[in-house]
Write a protein that holds these residues in place. Structure first.
Motif, PDB file in Angstrom:
ATOM      1  N   TYR A  28      18.394  28.187  27.948  1.00  0.00           N
ATOM      2  CA  TYR A  28      17.038  28.274  28.555  1.00  0.00           C
ATOM      3  C   TYR A  28      16.194  29.028  27.244  1.00  0.00           C
ATOM      4  N   LEU A  29      14.998  28.101  26.652  1.00  0.00           N
ATOM      5  CA  LEU A  29      14.383  28.396  25.685  1.00  0.00           C
ATOM      6  C   LEU A  29      12.897  28.486  25.942  1.00  0.00           C
ATOM      7  N   THR A  30      12.391  29.552  25.636  1.00  0.00           N
ATOM      8  CA  THR A  30      10.882  30.002  26.163  1.00  0.00           C
ATOM      9  C   THR A  30       9.953  29.502  25.066  1.00  0.00           C
ATOM     10  N   CYS A  31       8.869  28.936  25.585  1.00  0.00           N
ATOM     11  CA  CYS A  31       7.827  28.550  24.731  1.00  0.00           C
ATOM     12  C   CYS A  31       6.603  29.491  25.189  1.00  0.00           C
ATOM     13  N   HIS A  32       6.190  30.165  24.365  1.00  0.00           N
ATOM     14  CA  HIS A  32       5.285  31.324  24.533  1.00  0.00           C
ATOM     15  C   HIS A  32       3.686  30.824  24.467  1.00  0.00           C
ATOM     16  N   ARG A  33       3.664  29.519  23.849  1.00  0.00           N
ATOM     17  CA  ARG A  33       2.284  29.089  23.469  1.00  0.00           C
ATOM     18  C   ARG A  33       1.879  27.755  24.718  1.00  0.00           C
ATOM     19  N   SER A  34       0.711  27.462  24.424  1.00  0.00           N
ATOM     20  CA  SER A  34       0.257  26.745  25.768  1.00  0.00           C
ATOM     21  C   SER A  34       0.261  25.183  25.089  1.00  0.00           C
ATOM     22  N   GLU A  35       0.867  24.224  26.202  1.00  0.00           N
ATOM     23  CA  GLU A  35       1.053  22.803  25.810  1.00  0.00           C
ATOM     24  C   GLU A  35      -0.388  22.259  26.206  1.00  0.00           C
ATOM     25  N   MET A  36      -0.627  21.715  25.378  1.00  0.00           N
ATOM     26  CA  MET A  36      -2.158  20.548  25.659  1.00  0.00           C
ATOM     27  C   MET A  36      -2.022  19.179  25.076  1.00  0.00           C
ATOM     28  N   GLY A  37      -0.719  18.852  25.068  1.00  0.00           N
ATOM     29  CA  GLY A  37      -0.650  17.355  24.428  1.00  0.00           C
ATOM     30  C   GLY A  37      -0.243  17.341  22.973  1.00  0.00           C
ATOM     31  N   GLN A  38      -0.195  18.644  22.387  1.00  0.00           N
ATOM     32  CA  GLN A  38       0.210  18.582  20.958  1.00  0.00           C
ATOM     33  C   GLN A  38       1.626  18.811  20.606  1.00  0.00           C
ATOM     34  N   GLY A  39       2.406  19.148  21.630  1.00  0.00           N
ATOM     35  CA  GLY A  39       3.771  18.886  21.528  1.00  0.00           C
ATOM     36  C   GLY A  39       4.326  20.378  21.461  1.00  0.00           C
ATOM     37  N   ILE A  40       3.706  21.419  21.230  1.00  0.00           N
ATOM     38  CA  ILE A  40       4.413  22.855  21.209  1.00  0.00           C
ATOM     39  C   ILE A  40       5.465  23.232  21.909  1.00  0.00           C
TER      40      ILE A  40
ATOM     41  N   GLY B 115       3.283  11.287  36.694  1.00  0.00           N
ATOM     42  CA  GLY B 115       2.291  11.988  37.677  1.00  0.00           C
ATOM     43  C   GLY B 115       2.739  13.412  38.276  1.00  0.00           C
ATOM     44  N   LYS B 116       3.835  13.851  37.651  1.00  0.00           N
ATOM     45  CA  LYS B 116       4.717  15.069  38.207  1.00  0.00           C
ATOM     46  C   LYS B 116       4.188  16.168  37.491  1.00  0.00           C
ATOM     47  N   ALA B 117       3.495  16.068  36.379  1.00  0.00           N
ATOM     48  CA  ALA B 117       2.981  17.196  35.552  1.00  0.00           C
ATOM     49  C   ALA B 117       2.160  17.965  36.277  1.00  0.00           C
ATOM     50  N   ILE B 118       1.956  19.228  35.815  1.00  0.00           N
ATOM     51  CA  ILE B 118       1.231  20.381  36.662  1.00  0.00           C
ATOM     52  C   ILE B 118      -0.097  20.576  35.817  1.00  0.00           C
ATOM     53  N   TYR B 119      -1.207  20.241  35.879  1.00  0.00           N
ATOM     54  CA  TYR B 119      -2.273  20.767  35.287  1.00  0.00           C
ATOM     55  C   TYR B 119      -3.082  21.829  35.879  1.00  0.00           C
TER      56      TYR B 119
ATOM     57  N   ALA C 132      -3.978  29.041  35.184  1.00  0.00           N
ATOM     58  CA  ALA C 132      -5.063  28.712  34.439  1.00  0.00           C
ATOM     59  C   ALA C 132      -4.617  27.754  33.050  1.00  0.00           C
ATOM     60  N   SER C 133      -5.539  26.754  32.753  1.00  0.00           N
ATOM     61  CA  SER C 133      -5.459  26.001  31.785  1.00  0.00           C
ATOM     62  C   SER C 133      -5.855  26.592  30.760  1.00  0.00           C
ATOM     63  N   SER C 134      -5.018  27.574  30.133  1.00  0.00           N
ATOM     64  CA  SER C 134      -5.596  28.579  29.160  1.00  0.00           C
ATOM     65  C   SER C 134      -4.835  28.462  27.645  1.00  0.00           C
ATOM     66  N   GLN C 135      -5.527  28.363  26.767  1.00  0.00           N
ATOM     67  CA  GLN C 135      -5.177  28.367  25.244  1.00  0.00           C
ATOM     68  C   GLN C 135      -4.794  29.707  24.975  1.00  0.00           C
ATOM     69  N   THR C 136      -5.193  30.789  25.687  1.00  0.00           N
ATOM     70  CA  THR C 136      -5.204  32.344  25.148  1.00  0.00           C
ATOM     71  C   THR C 136      -4.801  32.973  26.449  1.00  0.00           C
ATOM     72  N   PRO C 137      -3.553  33.051  27.048  1.00  0.00           N
ATOM     73  CA  PRO C 137      -3.222  33.803  28.158  1.00  0.00           C
ATOM     74  C   PRO C 137      -3.461  35.366  27.860  1.00  0.00           C
ATOM     75  N   GLN C 138      -3.174  35.933  27.073  1.00  0.00           N
ATOM     76  CA  GLN C 138      -3.297  37.190  26.686  1.00  0.00           C
ATOM     77  C   GLN C 138      -4.709  37.536  26.769  1.00  0.00           C
TER      78      GLN C 138
ATOM     79  N   THR D 130      -0.698  26.700  32.905  1.00  0.00           N
ATOM     80  CA  THR D 130      -0.157  25.361  33.120  1.00  0.00           C
ATOM     81  C   THR D 130      -0.484  24.378  32.198  1.00  0.00           C
ATOM     82  N   LEU D 131      -0.131  23.156  32.216  1.00  0.00           N
ATOM     83  CA  LEU D 131      -0.359  22.263  31.296  1.00  0.00           C
ATOM     84  C   LEU D 131      -1.836  22.155  31.045  1.00  0.00           C
ATOM     85  N   LEU D 132      -2.530  21.821  29.787  1.00  0.00           N
ATOM     86  CA  LEU D 132      -3.791  21.595  29.723  1.00  0.00           C
ATOM     87  C   LEU D 132      -3.944  20.181  29.368  1.00  0.00           C
ATOM     88  N   GLY D 133      -4.995  19.635  30.208  1.00  0.00           N
ATOM     89  CA  GLY D 133      -5.580  18.259  29.548  1.00  0.00           C
ATOM     90  C   GLY D 133      -6.562  18.265  28.888  1.00  0.00           C
TER      91      GLY D 133
END
Length: 747
Positions: free
Chosen positions: A61-73, A209-213, A369-375, A397-400
Motif C-alpha cells: 500500500y503506497l500513499t500519494c500525498h499529492r492531488s491527481e488531476m490527470g497529470q499522473g502523479i 465512469g467509476k472515477a470519483i470527482y 474537495a477537488s483541491s490542489q492544496t488540501p493543507q 477527490t480526483l480533479l477534472g
C-alpha cells in the motif's frame, strides 16, 4: 505496461478492517495496527508510515500525498516508491493521502511534485526494502549481506530460499527503523519502474465512469448550494428580493454571505447562496433573485483602457531589476529594434469547475474537495469556522483539471460556512459562468523589448520592461509592482550572452483577483522574448534557431553574478538545477533535427519556433501553420523537452501534448475582458478552447538525461504562443504582437 490493483481512499477508521483480514503487516514507523497512511508520526524516521505499508496479503500500500488531476502523479510517486522497494506493480495499491502538514508540502502546483519529492520517495521505498531484507536475514539466521530483495520477494544468495513480502511483514514491523541517509539506493541501471511508461492508475476508473470527482460526491441528507457572487470585486449586497426564488420547489433557504474585507486572499467573494434539495432547483432559484449591489472602487475598471496605460508605462523608464554592463543612452534608429507585446487577462477554464462538499458537526468539519492544496483548504476552513486545523478533515477527490485554480480554496470555505449555518452537508457547485466570471485571473500584461545592433545586425545590448498586476495583490493591499518571484518567471532569468542588459518593471495596480495559472508569468514573458528573438532573426537574416544560439552563447552555467539580481530559480538550489546554457543548446539541436525531417512549408505556410526554460526544464516548440484569406490553420507542432530524469515517459509526452493544446487555446482565443469592473465573458461560446478540428498533429521528443527531475506539467506551455505567431509571420509577413489572434484572424 501493466495493470494496477486499485486506488483507495483509506482513513484511520478503515485501517483495522484493511489489515484485520490478513492478521497484520508492516506499516513503517509503527508496529501496531493503528497505522494508516494519514496517521502521522512526529519524528523524521517515523514519517515512513505516511507512504509504505505491506500486508500479509502480500499487497503493498503506497500513499500519494499529492492531488491527481490527470497529470499522473498518483502513478509517478508510487513508481518511485515501488522501484526502490522492488515491488511487483500488480501487487501495489495506491492510497490517496488526506490533508496534513506533516506530509510536507501537498501543494500540487508549480510542477514540483516529482522534483521536490524524488529523493525522499526513493528513501522511503529503500527503507522498506531494507527492513524486509533484515527480517529475512533474521528468520534465516544469516548475515544481512547475504540477502537481497527482488520482484516482491527477499532471496538468499547462498541457497534457493526466498520469502514473499507478505510473509515478512509482521517480523519486519518489529525491527528498528534505519536512518534515512543510511539506506542504499539502487543504481539507475537497475530501475524497473522509474523511466518506464505505466498506464496511469486511475485510467480504468476514468474510462468506465467509476472515477470519483468532486461533483460525484453524495452524502445522506446533502443539500446543494448555488451562489450569486458580486459582479465587481469589492461590491456587496445592498438589498435582495428573493420572493420568487423561495417559491421554487426544492428551495430550502437563501443566505446572504458577506463580502470579504481587505485583500482577497482565499476568502469567499460573498453574495447570495440559494440552498436546495437538488442542484437544478438551486440554479433556477438563483436566476429568480433580484439583487442590488453596492458600489466598488473597481467599478470603473476597463481592461482595454488599462492595457493602453500599461503600454504607455512600458515605453517609459521603470524600476531596474537586473543590470549587466553600462546603461545604453544612444539608440540610433537604424541600429535599434523595438517592439511591445501584450497578453490579456486569462482564466483556467478547466473541465470541472470548482466544487466542494462540507459536513460540519459538533466535532468538526469533513470536506470532499477537488483541491490542489488540501493543507491550505484545511487551514482556511478551520480559520473560517473557528476550529483547530486537526478538526478539519480534507478528502481529496480526483480533479477534472486544475491549472492552478483549485489551489485557491475559497470554494471549500463557502461550502464549510454554509454547512455550519444550516447544520447539514452542503455541496457548493460552481457553474461554468461562475468559474469564468469570478476567478483568480492570470494577469493582463505589456512588455517592451529594445535591442541595439552592431554593423552585422547582431544584438549587443538589450533593454526590456514588463508590467502586470501582481499576484501579491491578492494577499496584501497596496501592491503596485510585480514581485521578484514573478519577474524570475521568464523575464529576468534569460541567460543572454550580451555585454549590456537592463531589465525593468513598471507599476500596475490590481482591480480583480490575480492568481497563478498553468505556467504563470512565463506565459507573457515567453511570448515577448520568443517573439522578439524572431524579429531579431528576421532583421539579421538568419534562422530563429541560429539567432537563439548566438544570443545564448557558448555552453556555460549562468549564475547572474554582479547583475544586481538574485535569481530565485523556482525555489531550487542552483547546484541541483543550474541555468545550463548547454541544455538550451541541446534542445535547440534536437528541434533542428526534428525539423529537418518534418514537412517543408508549402505556399501560404510557415514554420515558427521558440525556446524557454521554466520550472527548471527546457522546452522548445516549433509550429507549422497555414493562412489563407485570413483563415488560420495550425497543421503541426513539435515539442522537445529536457526535464532531467523522467519517471513516466508516457505521462511526460501527454503533458507536452496537453501543453500545446492549452497554449494554442490561449494564444488563439484566450481573453477575459472587463467593462465597468465586470467580466464580459461567461462560457465557452465567448471564452473558447481549442476544438478537435483546430488541433494540430503533435510530435514530442523527451531528451534522455541523468540530471535531477525537473518540472513537466507547466514548462511546455510558454513557447507555444511565440512559435505560433512566428510561424504566422513566416507564412504571411504579418507580425502579431497582441494576443489573442482571433482579433485578427479566423481560427
Amino acid at each position: 505496461m501493466t495493470t494496477f490493483t486499485a486506488v483507495e481512499n483509506i482513513s484511520r477508521r478503515h485501517v483495522l478492517k484493511l489489515f484485520g483480514a490478513v492478521g497484520g503487516g508492516l506499516a513503517l514507523g509503527t508496529s501496531s495496527l493503528a497505522w494508516s497512511p494519514m496517521a502521522l508520526a512526529q519524528d523524521k524516521q517515523a514519517l515512513m508510515n505516511l507512504f509504505v505499508a505491506i500486508g500479509e496479503d502480500n499487497k503493498v500500500y503506497l500513499t500519494c500525498h499529492r492531488s491527481e488531476m490527470g497529470q499522473g502523479i498518483r502513478t509517478g510517486i508510487p513508481q518511485i516508491l515501488a522501484d526502490e522497494l522492488e515491488a511487483d506493480w500488480d501487487k501495489v495499491v495506491v492510497v490517496q493521502g488526506l490533508a496534513d502538514k506533516r506530509y510536507g508540502s501537498q501543494n500540487t502546483d508549480g510542477s514540483r511534485s516529482i522534483r521536490k519529492h524524488y529523493h525522499r520517495m526513493r528513501q522511503m521505498g529503500a527503507t522498506a526494502r531494507t527492513m524486509l531484507e533484515q527480517a529475512a536475514a533474521q528468520q534465516w539466521k544469516v548475515p544481512a549481506a547475504e540477502v537481497y530483495a527482488k520482484a516482491h520477494k527477499v532471496h538468499h544468495k547462498g541457497s534457493n530460499r526466498s520469502l514473499a513480502y507478505g510473509d515478512l511483514a509482521l517480523v519486519a514491523s518489529t525491527l528498528p527503523m534505519p536512518e534515512l541517509d543510511s539506506v542504499v539506493l539502487k543504481n539507475a541501471s537497475d530501475f524497473t519502474h522509474i523511466g518506464k511508461s505505466h498506464t496511469i492508475v486511475d485510467m480504468d476508473a476514468m474510462l468506465t465512469g467509476k472515477a470519483i470527482y468532486g461533483y460525484d460526491i453524495k452524502l445522506d441528507g446533502m443539500l446543494y448550494a448555488s451562489i450569486t457572487r458580486p459582479p465587481v470585486l469589492g461590491s456587496d449586497v445592498v438589498s435582495i428580493d428573493d420572493t420568487k426564488a423561495r417559491s421554487i420547489a426544492g428551495v430550502v433557504d437563501i443566505i446572504t454571505l458577506p463580502a470579504p474585507q481587505g485583500a482577497p486572499l482565499f476568502q469567499p467573494l460573498g453574495g447570495v447562496a440559494v440552498i436546495a434539495t437538488n442542484s437544478w432547483s438551486a440554479i433556477e432559484a438563483r436566476k429568480a433573485l433580484t439583487i442590488t449591489w453596492s458600489k466598488s472602487i473597481n467599478d470603473g475598471h476597463d481592461s482595454e483602457l488599462y492595457l493602453q496605460g500599461l503600454v504607455e508605462r512600458v515605453n517609459q523608464p521603470g524600476k531596474v531589476i537586473r543590470k549587466l554592463g553600462d546603461s545604453i543612452t544612444e539608440w540610433p534608429a537604424e541600429q535599434t529594434v523595438n517592439a511591445v507585446y501584450t497578453v490579456p487577462y486569462l482564466t483556467h477554464a478547466m473541465m470541472e469547475p470548482p466544487v466542494a462538499t462540507a459536513n460540519v458537526t459538533a466535532d468538526g468539519c469533513e470536506l470532499w474537495a477537488s483541491s490542489q492544496t488540501p493543507q491550505s483548504t484545511q487551514q482556511n476552513v478551520a480559520g473560517a469556522l473557528g476550529l483547530k486545523e486537526e478538526q478539519v478533515t480534507v478528502n481529496v477527490t480526483l480533479l477534472g483539471g486544475g491549472f492552478g485554480r483549485k489551489s485557491k480554496p475559497d470554494f471549500s470555505v463557502e461550502a464549510a460556512i454554509l454547512s455550519q449555518k444550516l447544520n447539514k452537508p452542503i455541496k457548493v457547485c460552481w457553474s461554468r459562468e461562475d468559474e469564468i466570471q469570478n476567478s483568480y485571473y492570470h494577469a493582463i500584461s505589456a512588455q517592451m523589448y529594445q535591442a541595439k545592433l552592431d554593423n552585422n545586425n547582431m544584438p549587443i545590448a538589450l533593454l526590456a520592461r514588463t508590467g502586470f498586476p501582481s499576484i501579491s495583490s491578492t494577499f496584501a493591499e497596496g501592491v503596485e509592482y510585480p514581485s521578484a518571484g514573478e519577474l524570475d518567471l521568464g523575464f529576468s532569468d534569460v541567460p543572454l550572452a550580451l555585454g549590456h542588459v537592463q531589465l525593468e518593471a513598471v507599476k500596475a495596480e490590481a482591480h480583480t483577483r490575480i492568481g497563478w495559472m498553468r505556467s504563470v508569468c512565463n506565459i507573457q514573458h515567453a511570448f515577448g522574448m520568443g517573439s522578439f528573438v524572431d524579429e531579431l532573426a528576421v532583421k539579421g537574416n538568419k534562422p530563429c534557431i541560429q539567432m537563439w544560439r548566438d544570443l545564448l552563447g557558448k555552453p556555460r552555467i549562468e549564475t547572474f553574478e554582479n547583475q544586481a539580481f538574485k535569481y530565485g530559480n523556482y525555489g531550487e538550489e542552483s547546484a541541483d538545477h543550474p541555468v545550463d546554457v548547454g541544455r538550451y543548446l541541446k534542445v535547440l539541436d534536437t528541434l533542428e533535427t526534428a525539423l529537418a525531417n518534418a514537412p517543408k512549408a508549402a505556399k501560404n505556410q510557415g514554420w515558427g519556433m521558440a525556446i524557454h526554460r521554466s520550472f527548471v526544464s527546457y522546452v522548445a516548440v516549433a509550429t507549422l501553420v497555414e493562412v489563407v484569406d485570413k483563415q488560420l490553420k495550425v497543421i503541426k507542432s513539435i515539442a522537445v523537452m529536457d526535464a532531467g530524469t523522467v519517471i513516466n515517459p508516457d505521462r511526460v509526452k501527454s503533458q507536452l501534448e496537453g501543453a500545446i493544446i492549452f497554449g494554442l487555446s490561449l494564444a488563439m482565443m484566450g481573453e477575459i475582458s472587463f467593462k465597468e469592473g465586470k467580466v464580459e465573458q461567461s462560457n465557452f461560446h465567448d471564452y473558447p478552447l481549442l476544438r478537435m478540428p483546430q488541433s494540430p498533429d503533435i510530435e514530442t521528443y523527451v531528451i534522455e538525461s541523468t540530471a535531477k527531475p525537473a518540472g513537466v506539467g507547466e514548462p511546455g506551455v510558454p513557447p507555444v504562443a511565440p512559435s505560433l505567431t512566428n510561424a504566422i509571420f513566416a507564412a504571411t509577413g504579418a507580425r502579431y504582437r497582441d494576443l489573442p489572434l482571433n482579433k485578427y484572424l479566423s481560427v
